[in-house]
Design a protein around this motif. Structure first.
Motif, PDB file in Angstrom:
ATOM      1  N   LEU A  49      21.498   8.857  47.506  1.00 58.26           N
ATOM      2  CA  LEU A  49      22.457   7.791  47.790  1.00 58.26           C
ATOM      3  C   LEU A  49      23.162   7.319  46.519  1.00 58.26           C
ATOM      4  O   LEU A  49      24.360   7.018  46.549  1.00 58.26           O
ATOM      5  N   GLY A  50      22.438   7.272  45.425  1.00 58.21           N
ATOM      6  CA  GLY A  50      23.054   6.875  44.161  1.00 58.21           C
ATOM      7  C   GLY A  50      24.099   7.879  43.700  1.00 58.21           C
ATOM      8  O   GLY A  50      25.172   7.494  43.223  1.00 58.21           O
ATOM      9  N   LYS A  78      11.139   8.395  49.280  1.00 57.53           N
ATOM     10  CA  LYS A  78      11.894   7.187  48.915  1.00 57.53           C
ATOM     11  C   LYS A  78      12.723   7.451  47.659  1.00 57.53           C
ATOM     12  O   LYS A  78      13.887   7.059  47.589  1.00 57.53           O
ATOM     13  N   TYR A  79      12.117   8.080  46.668  1.00 54.15           N
ATOM     14  CA  TYR A  79      12.846   8.394  45.443  1.00 54.15           C
ATOM     15  C   TYR A  79      13.986   9.365  45.711  1.00 54.15           C
ATOM     16  O   TYR A  79      15.079   9.212  45.182  1.00 54.15           O
ATOM     17  N   ILE A  93      15.677   9.869  48.534  1.00 58.55           N
ATOM     18  CA  ILE A  93      16.751   9.181  49.247  1.00 58.55           C
ATOM     19  C   ILE A  93      17.524   8.270  48.299  1.00 58.55           C
ATOM     20  O   ILE A  93      18.755   8.226  48.330  1.00 58.55           O
ATOM     21  N   THR A  94      16.822   7.565  47.430  1.00 58.90           N
ATOM     22  CA  THR A  94      17.482   6.675  46.480  1.00 58.90           C
ATOM     23  C   THR A  94      18.374   7.449  45.524  1.00 58.90           C
ATOM     24  O   THR A  94      19.515   7.048  45.256  1.00 58.90           O
ATOM     25  N   ILE A  95      17.896   8.570  45.027  1.00 60.48           N
ATOM     26  CA  ILE A  95      18.681   9.375  44.091  1.00 60.48           C
ATOM     27  C   ILE A  95      19.907   9.958  44.784  1.00 60.48           C
ATOM     28  O   ILE A  95      21.021   9.919  44.249  1.00 60.48           O
ATOM     29  N   THR A 139      27.145   7.491  45.981  1.00 56.95           N
ATOM     30  CA  THR A 139      27.856   6.259  45.662  1.00 56.95           C
ATOM     31  C   THR A 139      28.640   6.408  44.364  1.00 56.95           C
ATOM     32  O   THR A 139      29.800   5.994  44.280  1.00 56.95           O
TER      33      THR A 139
END
Length: 69
Positions: free
Chosen positions: A21-22, A14-15, A17-19, A25
């Protein structure tokens, strides 16, 4: 004890994927704002295609190395 271990390990994707995507973006949002100019849009598309082709060649060279004997 092992239950806590697997709970912690399951959080890491989860971390990640979040990093990722960030980062995408943050990198792409300024570029997408500049696509109103046609010359810049063409240059961005060319850079994207060039990057994909380069990545494909690199991966192909890694998977199928030349064997010079």
């Amino acid at each position: 004890i092992m239950g806590e271990f697997f709970t912690n390990v399951s959080r890491y994707p989860k971390y990640l994927i979040t990093i990722v995507l960030g980062v995408f973006t943050a990198a792409l949002s300024p570029l997408l704002k500049r696509t109103s100019n046609p010359v810049t849009a063409i240059a961005l598309v060319g850079a994207l295609i060039s990057g994909v082709v380069t990545l494909a060649f690199l991966l192909r060279a890694m998977v199928f190395p030349l064997s010079i004997a």
